[in-house]
Design a protein around this motif. Structure first.
Motif, PDB file in Angstrom:
ATOM      1  N   TRP A  71       0.845  -1.312   0.145  1.00  0.00           N
ATOM      2  CA  TRP A  71      -0.080   0.093   0.076  1.00  0.00           C
ATOM      3  C   TRP A  71       0.934   1.235  -0.068  1.00  0.00           C
ATOM      4  N   LEU A  72       0.719   2.042  -1.055  1.00  0.00           N
ATOM      5  CA  LEU A  72       1.794   3.178  -1.212  1.00  0.00           C
ATOM      6  C   LEU A  72       1.336   4.408  -2.021  1.00  0.00           C
ATOM      7  N   SER A  73       1.824   5.415  -1.774  1.00  0.00           N
ATOM      8  CA  SER A  73       1.476   6.580  -2.607  1.00  0.00           C
ATOM      9  C   SER A  73       2.757   7.319  -2.932  1.00  0.00           C
ATOM     10  N   ILE A  74       2.632   7.735  -4.201  1.00  0.00           N
ATOM     11  CA  ILE A  74       3.876   8.555  -4.695  1.00  0.00           C
ATOM     12  C   ILE A  74       3.614   9.940  -4.949  1.00  0.00           C
ATOM     13  N   ILE A  75       4.341  10.959  -4.099  1.00  0.00           N
ATOM     14  CA  ILE A  75       4.316  12.261  -4.270  1.00  0.00           C
ATOM     15  C   ILE A  75       5.091  12.555  -5.662  1.00  0.00           C
ATOM     16  N   LEU A  76       4.389  13.371  -6.597  1.00  0.00           N
ATOM     17  CA  LEU A  76       5.108  13.746  -7.911  1.00  0.00           C
ATOM     18  C   LEU A  76       4.652  15.443  -7.981  1.00  0.00           C
ATOM     19  N   ARG A  77       5.547  15.976  -8.726  1.00  0.00           N
ATOM     20  CA  ARG A  77       5.096  17.413  -9.159  1.00  0.00           C
ATOM     21  C   ARG A  77       5.554  17.418 -10.566  1.00  0.00           C
ATOM     22  N   PRO A  78       4.427  16.743 -11.461  1.00  0.00           N
ATOM     23  CA  PRO A  78       4.484  16.805 -12.913  1.00  0.00           C
ATOM     24  C   PRO A  78       4.318  18.068 -13.393  1.00  0.00           C
ATOM     25  N   LYS A  79       4.759  18.305 -14.687  1.00  0.00           N
ATOM     26  CA  LYS A  79       4.417  19.373 -15.529  1.00  0.00           C
ATOM     27  C   LYS A  79       3.235  18.923 -16.233  1.00  0.00           C
ATOM     28  N   LEU A  80       2.054  19.180 -15.436  1.00  0.00           N
ATOM     29  CA  LEU A  80       0.749  18.652 -16.267  1.00  0.00           C
ATOM     30  C   LEU A  80      -0.509  19.545 -15.974  1.00  0.00           C
ATOM     31  N   SER A  81      -1.402  19.743 -16.824  1.00  0.00           N
ATOM     32  CA  SER A  81      -2.537  20.505 -16.335  1.00  0.00           C
ATOM     33  C   SER A  81      -3.574  19.482 -15.544  1.00  0.00           C
ATOM     34  N   PRO A  82      -4.464  19.905 -14.869  1.00  0.00           N
ATOM     35  CA  PRO A  82      -5.330  19.067 -14.051  1.00  0.00           C
ATOM     36  C   PRO A  82      -6.064  18.000 -14.912  1.00  0.00           C
ATOM     37  N   LYS A  83      -6.413  18.252 -16.128  1.00  0.00           N
ATOM     38  CA  LYS A  83      -7.130  17.514 -16.790  1.00  0.00           C
ATOM     39  C   LYS A  83      -6.109  16.302 -17.307  1.00  0.00           C
ATOM     40  N   GLU A  84      -4.929  16.572 -17.230  1.00  0.00           N
ATOM     41  CA  GLU A  84      -3.988  15.463 -17.896  1.00  0.00           C
ATOM     42  C   GLU A  84      -3.410  14.521 -16.325  1.00  0.00           C
ATOM     43  N   ALA A  85      -4.022  14.832 -15.210  1.00  0.00           N
ATOM     44  CA  ALA A  85      -3.613  14.188 -14.182  1.00  0.00           C
ATOM     45  C   ALA A  85      -3.957  12.394 -14.341  1.00  0.00           C
ATOM     46  N   LEU A  86      -4.929  12.326 -15.142  1.00  0.00           N
ATOM     47  CA  LEU A  86      -5.288  10.993 -15.297  1.00  0.00           C
ATOM     48  C   LEU A  86      -4.296  10.185 -15.954  1.00  0.00           C
ATOM     49  N   LYS A  87      -3.226  10.866 -16.685  1.00  0.00           N
ATOM     50  CA  LYS A  87      -2.086  10.282 -17.230  1.00  0.00           C
ATOM     51  C   LYS A  87      -1.268   9.570 -16.260  1.00  0.00           C
ATOM     52  N   LEU A  88      -1.221  10.107 -15.065  1.00  0.00           N
ATOM     53  CA  LEU A  88      -0.513   9.404 -14.026  1.00  0.00           C
ATOM     54  C   LEU A  88      -0.967   8.138 -13.366  1.00  0.00           C
ATOM     55  N   THR A  89      -2.308   8.045 -13.530  1.00  0.00           N
ATOM     56  CA  THR A  89      -2.957   6.675 -13.279  1.00  0.00           C
ATOM     57  C   THR A  89      -2.876   5.766 -14.507  1.00  0.00           C
ATOM     58  N   LEU A  90      -2.549   6.188 -15.566  1.00  0.00           N
ATOM     59  CA  LEU A  90      -2.246   5.587 -16.743  1.00  0.00           C
ATOM     60  C   LEU A  90      -0.952   4.820 -16.734  1.00  0.00           C
ATOM     61  N   ILE A  91       0.013   5.718 -16.213  1.00  0.00           N
ATOM     62  CA  ILE A  91       1.358   5.385 -16.527  1.00  0.00           C
ATOM     63  C   ILE A  91       1.706   4.249 -15.348  1.00  0.00           C
ATOM     64  N   ALA A  92       1.122   4.500 -14.056  1.00  0.00           N
ATOM     65  CA  ALA A  92       1.169   3.718 -12.822  1.00  0.00           C
ATOM     66  C   ALA A  92       0.622   2.287 -13.299  1.00  0.00           C
ATOM     67  N   SER A  93      -0.822   2.234 -13.931  1.00  0.00           N
ATOM     68  CA  SER A  93      -1.273   0.912 -14.266  1.00  0.00           C
ATOM     69  C   SER A  93      -0.372   0.213 -15.117  1.00  0.00           C
ATOM     70  N   LEU A  94       0.124   0.827 -16.180  1.00  0.00           N
ATOM     71  CA  LEU A  94       1.232   0.139 -17.041  1.00  0.00           C
ATOM     72  C   LEU A  94       2.428  -0.472 -16.465  1.00  0.00           C
ATOM     73  N   ALA A  95       2.938   0.175 -15.457  1.00  0.00           N
ATOM     74  CA  ALA A  95       4.102   0.073 -14.681  1.00  0.00           C
ATOM     75  C   ALA A  95       3.619  -1.408 -13.854  1.00  0.00           C
ATOM     76  N   ILE A  96       2.507  -1.313 -13.332  1.00  0.00           N
ATOM     77  CA  ILE A  96       2.184  -2.573 -12.539  1.00  0.00           C
ATOM     78  C   ILE A  96       1.955  -3.766 -13.214  1.00  0.00           C
ATOM     79  N   ALA A  97       1.298  -3.494 -14.420  1.00  0.00           N
ATOM     80  CA  ALA A  97       0.980  -4.728 -15.646  1.00  0.00           C
ATOM     81  C   ALA A  97       2.330  -5.183 -15.928  1.00  0.00           C
ATOM     82  N   LYS A  98       3.127  -4.420 -16.174  1.00  0.00           N
ATOM     83  CA  LYS A  98       4.412  -4.854 -16.817  1.00  0.00           C
ATOM     84  C   LYS A  98       5.152  -5.650 -15.813  1.00  0.00           C
TER      85      LYS A  98
END
Ligand code: BT5
Length: 261
Positions: A71-98
Motif C-alpha cells: 500500500w503506497l502513495s507516490i508524491i509527484l510534481r509533474p508538469k501537467l494540467s489538471p485534466k492530464e492528471a489521469l495520465k499518472l493513473t495510466l502510467i502507474a497501471s502500465l508499470a504494475i501490469a508490466k
C-alpha cells in the motif's frame, strides 16, 4: 513546539531517487502523502504502509488493506494540467501490469481507468489525487494498492469472486521488496518519458495491455449507466464509448464492466 530530536514514525530508505517513508500502519497512505506534500517542495517521495485502517478507493469507497499487501502513495510534481492528471493513473497501471508480467509471468490486464486484473479479477487498484494551482498540477499523489501476500479468505465473501491476490494466483508468497523495486523502476521509466513529452508511445503500450478495448461494456458513473462499445482511449486518457445509437461519448470518470456474452 516540535521536538527536533523526536524520531519520525517511519523508517526511510532510498531507491533510484525515490525516498521511501515506511510506516507500520497508517490511516491512508494517500492522506499522509497529501499532508507530506504540503510540507515539502520535493517529489518522488513514497509513503508506504504495511496496513491501512481506512484505505481509500475512488468516490469515497473503502479499500481493504490487510498485512501482506503493498500500500503506497507516490508524491509527484509533474508538469501537467489538471485534466492530464489521469495520465499518472495510466502510467502507474502500465508499470504494475508490466511488473506482474515480467516478475511472475502472469497475464496482467488493465481495465480503464484504474484496475489491474489477473484472471479477470482485481489484483491492484490506483487512486490519483491532484492539488492544483494556477491551472497546473501543484502536486499529485498516486496511490497504489497491490494484493500481494494475502489469503483470498481474508476478503469478505462478497468480494471473493471479484478480487485476487498474488499469493492466490502463484500459490506462494512473493518478495515484497523486490516487487516494490521492480515496480518503482518501471514507474520511473514511464514518469521520465511522460515528463519528456513522450506520451503517445506510453499510451500505445498501455493500450496493448488493456483488455476492455473493442468490447461491449457498461460504464457506470454517479449519475448514469451507459452501454456501448469501448472504442478507444483518447490522448487525455478519457474513454471513448460508442453508444448503442451510434453516438460517441467521451468519459472521464466511471466504472467499466465488460459484458461478455
Ligand atoms: C480503487 O478504487 O481501485 C483505488 C484503490 C487505491 C488503493 C490505494 S492503497 C494505497 C493508497 N492509499 C489509499 O488510501 N488508497 C490508495 P475503486 O475503483 O473505487 O475500487 C474500490 C472497490 O474495490 C471497493 O468498493 C471494493 O469493491 C473493491 N476493493 C476493496 N478493497 C480491495 C482490495 N484490496 N482488492 C481488490 N478490490 C478491493
Amino acid at each position: 513546539m516540535t521536538n527536533p530530536n523526536k524520531k519520525p514514525p517511519y523508517r526511510t530508505h532510498n531507491f533510484l531517487g525515490y525516498k521511501i517513508h515506511h510506516y507500520d500502519h497508517i490511516v491512508s497512505t494517500n492522506e499522509i502523502a497529501k499532508e507530506t506534500a504540503k510540507k515539502t517542495k520535493d517529489e518522488r517521495i513514497v509513503i508506504l504502509a504495511d496496513t491501512q485502517t481506512e484505505g481509500k478507493g475512488r468516490l469515497g469507497r473503502l479499500w481493504l488493506s490487510p498485512k501482506g499487501g503493498i500500500w503506497l502513495s507516490i508524491i509527484l510534481r509533474p508538469k501537467l494540467s489538471p485534466k492530464e492528471a489521469l495520465k499518472l493513473t495510466l502510467i502507474a497501471s502500465l508499470a504494475i501490469a508490466k511488473t506482474l508480467t515480467s516478475m511472475f509471468e502472469l497475464k496482467a490486464e488493465i481495465k480503464w481507468p484504474n484496475d489491474i486484473l489477473v484472471d479477470g479479477k482485481k489484483i491492484c487498484g490506483i487512486l490519483t489525487e491532484a492539488s492544483t494551482r494556477d491551472y497546473n498540477v501543484e502536486f499529485a499523489v498516486v496511490g497504489i494498492g497491490i494484493n500481494a501476500n494475502i489469503d483470498l479468505a481474508t476478503f469478505p465473501s462478497n468480494l471473493q469472486d471479484i478480487v485476487t491476490t498474488l499469493k492466490h494466483e502463484l500459490g506462494s508468497e512473493v518478495k515484497l521488496k523486490a516487487l516494490l523495486k521492480t515496480f518503482l523502476q518501471s514507474f520511473e521509466r514511464n514518469y521520465t518519458r511522460l515528463q519528456k513529452g513522450w506520451w503517445r508511445p506510453l499510451l500505445q503500450e498501455w493500450k496493448d495491455m488493456a483488455s476492455f478495448l473493442g468490447e461491449q461494456v457498461e460504464v457506470s458513473s454517479s449519475s448514469e449507466v451507459l452501454v456501448g462499445k469501448a472504442l478507444d482511449v483518447d490522448d487525455d486518457g478519457a474513454l471513448i464509448l460508442r453508444l448503442e445509437d451510434g453516438v460517441l461519448k467521451k468519459i472521464v470518470v466511471g466504472d467499466v464492466t465488460v459484458r461478455r456474452l
